[in-house]
Design a protein around this motif. Sequence first.
Motif, PDB file in Angstrom:
ATOM      1  N   LEU A  34       0.833  -1.210   0.000  1.00 12.17           N
ATOM      2  CA  LEU A  34       0.000   0.000   0.000  1.00 12.17           C
ATOM      3  C   LEU A  34       0.864   1.255   0.000  1.00 12.17           C
ATOM      4  O   LEU A  34       0.618   2.203  -0.752  1.00 12.17           O
ATOM      5  N   MET A  35       1.900   1.269   0.856  1.00 15.49           N
ATOM      6  CA  MET A  35       2.705   2.474   0.986  1.00 15.49           C
ATOM      7  C   MET A  35       3.649   2.641  -0.197  1.00 15.49           C
ATOM      8  O   MET A  35       3.765   3.733  -0.758  1.00 15.49           O
ATOM      9  N   ASN A  75       8.578  -5.476  -7.160  1.00 16.14           N
ATOM     10  CA  ASN A  75       7.912  -6.061  -5.996  1.00 16.14           C
ATOM     11  C   ASN A  75       8.085  -7.562  -6.050  1.00 16.14           C
ATOM     12  O   ASN A  75       8.165  -8.159  -7.125  1.00 16.14           O
ATOM     13  N   ARG A  76       8.155  -8.172  -4.851  1.00 14.91           N
ATOM     14  CA  ARG A  76       8.341  -9.631  -4.790  1.00 14.91           C
ATOM     15  C   ARG A  76       7.283 -10.339  -5.632  1.00 14.91           C
ATOM     16  O   ARG A  76       7.599 -11.180  -6.464  1.00 14.91           O
ATOM     17  N   SER A  77       6.017  -9.982  -5.431  1.00 11.90           N
ATOM     18  CA  SER A  77       4.980 -10.543  -6.319  1.00 11.90           C
ATOM     19  C   SER A  77       4.734  -9.491  -7.402  1.00 11.90           C
ATOM     20  O   SER A  77       4.211  -8.407  -7.136  1.00 11.90           O
ATOM     21  N   LYS A 126       1.821  -6.690  -8.546  1.00  9.34           N
ATOM     22  CA  LYS A 126       1.534  -5.401  -7.896  1.00  9.34           C
ATOM     23  C   LYS A 126       2.158  -4.226  -8.644  1.00  9.34           C
ATOM     24  O   LYS A 126       1.846  -3.078  -8.353  1.00  9.34           O
TER      25      LYS A 126
HETATM   26  N1  FVH Z   1       0.396   1.555   5.504  1.00 13.77           N
HETATM   27  C1  FVH Z   1       0.565   2.450   6.477  1.00 13.77           C
HETATM   28  O1  FVH Z   1      -0.349   3.152   6.835  1.00 13.77           O
HETATM   29  C2  FVH Z   1       1.899   2.604   7.188  1.00 13.77           C
HETATM   30  C3  FVH Z   1       2.264   4.045   7.388  1.00 13.77           C
HETATM   31  C4  FVH Z   1       3.593   4.246   8.049  1.00 13.77           C
HETATM   32  C5  FVH Z   1       4.671   3.373   7.417  1.00 13.77           C
HETATM   33  N2  FVH Z   1       4.220   2.010   7.284  1.00 13.77           N
HETATM   34  C6  FVH Z   1       5.283   1.051   7.003  1.00 13.77           C
HETATM   35  O2  FVH Z   1       5.552   0.924   5.595  1.00 13.77           O
HETATM   36  C7  FVH Z   1       6.029  -0.395   5.342  1.00 13.77           C
HETATM   37  C8  FVH Z   1       5.174  -1.013   4.234  1.00 13.77           C
HETATM   38  O3  FVH Z   1       3.828  -0.961   4.628  1.00 13.77           O
HETATM   39  P1  FVH Z   1       2.643  -1.246   3.611  1.00 13.77           P
HETATM   40  O4  FVH Z   1       1.432  -0.573   4.141  1.00 13.77           O
HETATM   41  O5  FVH Z   1       3.042  -0.927   2.233  1.00 13.77           O
HETATM   42  O6  FVH Z   1       2.486  -2.834   3.799  1.00 13.77           O
HETATM   43  P2  FVH Z   1       1.857  -3.916   2.807  1.00 13.77           P
HETATM   44  O7  FVH Z   1       0.799  -3.312   1.950  1.00 13.77           O
HETATM   45  O8  FVH Z   1       1.484  -5.073   3.656  1.00 13.77           O
HETATM   46  O9  FVH Z   1       3.069  -4.323   1.865  1.00 13.77           O
HETATM   47  C9  FVH Z   1       4.188  -5.027   2.353  1.00 13.77           C
HETATM   48  C10 FVH Z   1       5.253  -5.043   1.292  1.00 13.77           C
HETATM   49  O10 FVH Z   1       6.397  -5.768   1.796  1.00 13.77           O
HETATM   50  C11 FVH Z   1       6.713  -6.805   0.846  1.00 13.77           C
HETATM   51  N3  FVH Z   1       7.354  -7.901   1.540  1.00 13.77           N
HETATM   52  C12 FVH Z   1       6.976  -8.500   2.686  1.00 13.77           C
HETATM   53  N4  FVH Z   1       7.855  -9.450   3.028  1.00 13.77           N
HETATM   54  C13 FVH Z   1       8.797  -9.493   2.072  1.00 13.77           C
HETATM   55  C14 FVH Z   1       9.985 -10.261   1.851  1.00 13.77           C
HETATM   56  N5  FVH Z   1      10.359 -11.197   2.722  1.00 13.77           N
HETATM   57  N6  FVH Z   1      10.705 -10.014   0.758  1.00 13.77           N
HETATM   58  C15 FVH Z   1      10.337  -9.059  -0.127  1.00 13.77           C
HETATM   59  N7  FVH Z   1       9.236  -8.276   0.004  1.00 13.77           N
HETATM   60  C16 FVH Z   1       8.480  -8.496   1.101  1.00 13.77           C
HETATM   61  C17 FVH Z   1       5.391  -7.167   0.232  1.00 13.77           C
HETATM   62  O11 FVH Z   1       5.625  -7.880  -0.964  1.00 13.77           O
HETATM   63  P3  FVH Z   1       4.455  -8.841  -1.572  1.00 13.77           P
HETATM   64  O12 FVH Z   1       3.839  -9.570  -0.404  1.00 13.77           O
HETATM   65  O13 FVH Z   1       3.498  -7.914  -2.218  1.00 13.77           O
HETATM   66  O14 FVH Z   1       5.152  -9.716  -2.507  1.00 13.77           O
HETATM   67  C18 FVH Z   1       4.795  -5.768   0.017  1.00 13.77           C
HETATM   68  O15 FVH Z   1       5.383  -5.153  -1.092  1.00 13.77           O
HETATM   69  C19 FVH Z   1       5.923  -1.179   6.647  1.00 13.77           C
HETATM   70  O16 FVH Z   1       7.177  -1.197   7.272  1.00 13.77           O
HETATM   71  C20 FVH Z   1       4.943  -0.350   7.459  1.00 13.77           C
HETATM   72  O17 FVH Z   1       5.094  -0.515   8.852  1.00 13.77           O
HETATM   73  C21 FVH Z   1       3.017   1.867   6.508  1.00 13.77           C
END
Ligand code: FVH
Length: 284
Positions: free
Chosen positions: A12-13, A32-34, A37
């Motif tokens: 999302l971020m 992105n890993r997947s 997206k």
């Molecule tokens: N969303 C918010 O409101 C908050 C605001 C403040 C800052 N946070 C931090 O931002 C980081 C990312 O948050 P996010 O909201 O983007 O989270 P998701 O939508 O769940 O996306 C997670 C991404 O991380 C990738 N990912 C997870 N594990 C792995 C891994 N082992 N290797 C590579 N990529 C990984 C995931 O990839 P995929 O599942 O789509 O393949 C997403 O791109 C986070 O630190 C917040 O605390 C957001």
Amino acid sequence: MSENIAVLGLGLMGTALAETLLAAGHRVTVWNRSSAKADALVAKGATRAATAAEAVTAAPLTIVCVLDYEAARAVLDGADLAGRTVLNLTNGRPAEARATGEWVNGRGGDYLDGGIMAVPYMIGRPGALILYSGPRDVFDRHEATLKPLAEPRHLGEDPGLAPLYDLALLTGMYGQIAGFLEAAALIAAEGRPVREFTETLLVPWLHAMASAQPRWAEDMERGDYATEVSNLEVNRVGLANLVIAFEEQGVKPDLLLPMKEIVERRVARGHGAEGLPGLIEELR
Ligand code: FVH
């Protein structure tokens, strides 16, 4: 001026960051890993990289925004970081930021850490703030590029500062939410309208109380806890009364109890005449 930026992590971020950079006229390479997206961003003009390493090579500045620091390291592992800047906007701890900074520097790259004080829909809009830490010259080099994302605030050279301040701000937020939840439960238990209470009474009251906190912070810095308002002994009695009221109203005071306990502890140590800012001594 149009810059080339890589964005690793399109949750999302990460998506909000990449979209905003594209809208600001920058060239954005995404990974992105997947992979799916990335589709919507590619349709808007981003370039898809096949691997994270390929994305890093494509741009002088790489923004990483994934689940946690372990994932951030995994994503960057194998990329050639020499001469590149890595900006890690993943949520983490000061120690993780410092270790990741050393790790990136050890591979010839510059490192900035960041704390996003916004939710995804706020990115690129007034009210969004991003805290940065790391070498000043590196921040200065990228500040103009990063400005469209949110108001930038550089806190200092130590990369641990952005997560430190981020966590401190979140701590303040959780404390405020805890108070809101307990207050709302008390009002709701009597069948009174929670929304009206919140809008017309609670929020103005919290604003009024928060306005005293900069002065409290000064007291803390001076270690001077003399008070002209309710001292800790008065607060001890007030909190005991609150907890009894909760029990009488059939509401759990669970989020309030730690506050009651710490006030009791400080008073028991002989500081009942001091003000609330003195409680910081019990937390050190
Ligand atoms: N969303 C918010 O409101 C908050 C605001 C403040 C800052 N946070 C931090 O931002 C980081 C990312 O948050 P996010 O909201 O983007 O989270 P998701 O939508 O769940 O996306 C997670 C991404 O991380 C990738 N990912 C997870 N594990 C792995 C891994 N082992 N290797 C590579 N990529 C990984 C995931 O990839 P995929 O599942 O789509 O393949 C997403 O791109 C986070 O630190 C917040 O605390 C957001």
